[in-house]
Enzyme design. Structure first.
Site, mmCIF file in Angstrom:
data_model
loop_
_atom_site.group_PDB
_atom_site.id
_atom_site.type_symbol
_atom_site.label_atom_id
_atom_site.label_comp_id
_atom_site.label_asym_id
_atom_site.label_seq_id
_atom_site.Cartn_x
_atom_site.Cartn_y
_atom_site.Cartn_z
ATOM 1 N NE ARG A 59 -3.914 0.568 1.916
ATOM 2 C CZ ARG A 59 -5.156 0.693 2.394
ATOM 3 N NH1 ARG A 59 -5.406 1.523 3.393
ATOM 4 N NH2 ARG A 59 -6.145 0.001 1.884
ATOM 5 C CG HIS A 69 -8.414 0.021 -2.978
ATOM 6 N ND1 HIS A 69 -7.625 -1.056 -2.621
ATOM 7 C CD2 HIS A 69 -9.092 0.364 -1.847
ATOM 8 C CE1 HIS A 69 -7.817 -1.334 -1.334
ATOM 9 N NE2 HIS A 69 -8.706 -0.498 -0.847
ATOM 10 C CD GLN A 88 -13.015 -1.903 -0.861
ATOM 11 O OE1 GLN A 88 -12.208 -1.787 0.043
ATOM 12 N NE2 GLN A 88 -14.230 -2.412 -0.678
ATOM 13 C CG ASP A 97 -13.758 6.130 -1.130
ATOM 14 O OD1 ASP A 97 -13.820 5.952 0.108
ATOM 15 O OD2 ASP A 97 -12.678 6.092 -1.767
ATOM 16 C CB CYS A 106 -14.142 0.993 -0.069
ATOM 17 S SG CYS A 106 -13.520 2.679 0.123
ATOM 18 N NE ARG A 154 -10.520 -5.337 0.581
ATOM 19 C CZ ARG A 154 -9.734 -4.320 0.922
ATOM 20 N NH1 ARG A 154 -10.263 -3.227 1.434
ATOM 21 N NH2 ARG A 154 -8.427 -4.370 0.724
#
Ligand code: CP
Ligand code: NVA
Length: 309
Positions: free
Chosen positions: A109, A136, A139, A227, A266, A294
């Protein structure tokens, strides 16, 4: 063949993503009710080490990959930039070459997508994007799984994205092209989807429209997604909050979508900003199923990287 990296959904392609979702559904069902640390019966990644490198905060990505590799029979290990030599200037390339000798796969990340690409060039083992400034993908595998589980098959799906044009949206746009669903993006004037993903999705035949009218974006949608308005590493600018205010997913906006539409986010959420409390806690919200997924999705990503899907 070189190592299989997962820096974007396109590295796997539509067929592999469908296989990931199918495997996630099967593995999730097979271990229903089990303690979360018990390995799956086949433990397909027994003996494998996954090292996770974090340059930014994380709750879901860190815990889901940690639990995922354990459920597959392997071992997790976490590094962060503050306490590793990355934080003192050791290069990404040298770090990748070392980690590739000590671990079987790397999840990273980072604030800069180019660093994830650099890691992939030098590691010699699979490198997985656990979020960059650009995308991402992990996700979105979980999001697609969640939509399907909640009775929203992807072909023919109409998805509404409201708010900022960010990393999560880029991966959703990429998914629209790969999995053949339509998307309407409601975003303020001056906010532009990354053409890298938008052009590819459109070229693949996905109908993606961009509008500045939030109600128009949500009209008739099967799934509504948003988001945070301020992503990690961005300034908490008052002007940005003001520009995005008309794009809040609230009860009035959800009323424009189909009556059985689902709401996804998310997380982490900023209730009262991008989503109202009523929608976040309401019956159409599936955000905690999405968060749990996830784990199941990340297991599939790992299996694909190891050539087992
Ligand atoms: N959704 C997500 O990636 O959450 P974290 O930042 O907590 O990992
Ligand atoms: N867009 C958000 C996603 C967090 C999971 C961010 O980059 O901070």
């Amino acid at each position: 063949m070189g190592a299989r990296h997962f820096l974007d959904l396109g590295d796997a392609g539509g067929d592999a993503i469908a296989a990931m979702i199918g495997d996630a559904i099967d593995r999730k069902a097979a271990r229903k009710g089990w303690p979360k640390g018990r390995p799956d019966a086949d433990a397909p990644l027994a003996g494998r080490v996954l090292v996770m490198v974090f340059e930014k905060n994380s709750t879901r990505t860190r815990v889901s990959f940690d639990v995922a590799i354990r459920q597959l029979g392997g071992t997790p290990l976490v590094l962060d930039s503050a306490t590793s030599q990355l934080g003192r200037g050791e290069t990404v390339a040298d770090t990748a070459r070392v980690l590739g000798r000590m671990a079987d796969a790397i999840m990273v990340r980072t604030d800069d997508h180019a660093k994830a690409e650099e890691m992939a060039r030098h590691a010699g083992v699979p490198v997985i994007n656990g979020l960059t400034d650009r995308s991402h993908p992990c996700q979105i595998v979980a999001d697609l799984l969640t939509m399907i589980e909640h009775g929203k098959p992807l072909p023919g799906l109409q998805l509404a994205w409201l708010g900022d044009c960010n990393n999560v949206m880029n991966s959703l746009v990429e998914a629209a092209g790969l999995m053949k669903f339509a998307m309407r993006i409601g975003t303020p004037p001056g906010y532009v989807p990354d053409p890298l993903y938008l052009d590819a999705a459109r070229a693949a035949g996905s109908a993606i429209t961009v509008t500045h009218d939030a109600a128009q974006a949500a009209a008739g949608a099967d799934v509504v997604v948003t988001d945070t308005w301020i992503s990690m590493g961005q300034d908490h600018a008052a002007q940005k909050l003001a520009e995005l205010a008309p794009y809040q997913v609230n009860e009035a906006l959800m009323a424009r979508a189909k009556p059985d539409a689902k709401f996804l986010h998310c997380l982490p959420a900023h209730v009262g900003e991008e989503v109202s409390g009523g929608v976040f806690e309401g019956p159409q919200s599936v955000v905690f199923d999405e968060a749990e997924n996830r784990i199941h999705a990340q297991k599939s990503v790992l299996l694909w990287c190891f050539g087992l899907l």
